[in-house]
Scaffold this motif. Sequence first.
Motif, PDB file in Angstrom:
ATOM      1  N   CYS A 164     -12.554 111.085 -28.768  1.00 43.85           N
ATOM      2  CA  CYS A 164     -12.022 112.015 -29.760  1.00 43.85           C
ATOM      3  C   CYS A 164     -12.593 113.409 -29.484  1.00 43.85           C
ATOM      4  O   CYS A 164     -13.768 113.542 -29.157  1.00 43.85           O
ATOM      5  CB  CYS A 164     -12.432 111.533 -31.148  1.00 43.85           C
ATOM      6  N   HIS A 167     -15.324 113.749 -32.159  1.00 49.26           N
ATOM      7  CA  HIS A 167     -16.354 112.720 -32.396  1.00 49.26           C
ATOM      8  C   HIS A 167     -16.767 111.942 -31.156  1.00 49.26           C
ATOM      9  O   HIS A 167     -17.396 110.887 -31.263  1.00 49.26           O
ATOM     10  CB  HIS A 167     -15.845 111.730 -33.446  1.00 49.26           C
ATOM     11  N   CYS A 236      -9.558 108.183 -33.761  1.00 46.33           N
ATOM     12  CA  CYS A 236     -10.865 107.541 -33.691  1.00 46.33           C
ATOM     13  C   CYS A 236     -11.270 107.038 -35.079  1.00 46.33           C
ATOM     14  O   CYS A 236     -10.723 107.454 -36.101  1.00 46.33           O
ATOM     15  CB  CYS A 236     -11.909 108.478 -33.090  1.00 46.33           C
ATOM     16  N   CYS A 239     -12.334 109.779 -37.601  1.00 46.24           N
ATOM     17  CA  CYS A 239     -11.168 110.502 -38.115  1.00 46.24           C
ATOM     18  C   CYS A 239     -10.472 109.664 -39.187  1.00 46.24           C
ATOM     19  O   CYS A 239     -10.049 110.178 -40.222  1.00 46.24           O
ATOM     20  CB  CYS A 239     -10.192 110.823 -36.990  1.00 46.24           C
TER      21      CYS A 239
HETATM   22 ZN   LIG Z   1     -12.328 111.588 -34.411  1.00 45.80          ZN
END
Ligand SMILES: [Zn+2]
Length: 251
Positions: A164, A167, A236, A239
Amino acid sequence: MQQLTYASFVESCIEELKALQEEFKNKYNVNSYENWFYNQVKGLLTFNTGQNEINFRYEEVGTFSTTSNTWKWAWDNENTLPEVKENIGRVKDFGTESNFNKLTNGYFESSEEEAWEFTAIATKLLNGIGVYRPVSDHLMIFMVILDHLDNQEAQDIKDRYVECADHEYRRRAFVCKHLNRQHKVGFEEAFETVENMELSDDDDLQAWCAECELVREREGEWSDNSMAFAEIKLVCELCYFEMKELNLGHR
Ligand SMILES: [Zn+2]
Ligand SMILES: [Zn+2]
């Protein structure tokens, strides 16, 4: 019955590890690969040369700091991700049963030699097939290699994660195209979820918006029509939970 002493136990573990490691080297020849890398999120240790790669599942035993001459068990290390320290607690349990303090204290002054001893113990208790010890700055990272994965098994693990932009590497999740991290659109889930929950191989985090839910109800199920409306996309895990938080306001 003669009581097991720490010294004799360590000695037998070291002997076993020497034999194991020799076998490991001969069988997989990992030094013949140009690159190696490990991924804590996936729990994978990979060696490759171009497209040719070999993968192993590993567990972190602990780290030895060459600046402070200290040992830290992985189970005591909050920077070590859960995926690579699922089993190492067994060594601590064994230490408690056997009254071996070095296996039950998380962090203490030590030596590289002793770090190898701990790794040999962990290899025995976790039924490892070998060990690996990368160095990162002043930290020696001691790993037990749990098993070899064929390329399909490794790919299956890799597929469960996405990279991501916000992340880094996380577990994958699926949401409809309407879900986002800015505006509330409703949040319906395939099943009740919490962050970092255990998921079986067949389960993925899946959510969709209120409008998609209406279409789905009208169709009676996830049909071609409702799927076409949702246009499920990959995000992800973090998220996913940000979207859930935004829409439902609690986790
Ligand atoms: Zn994410
Ligand atoms: Zn939707």
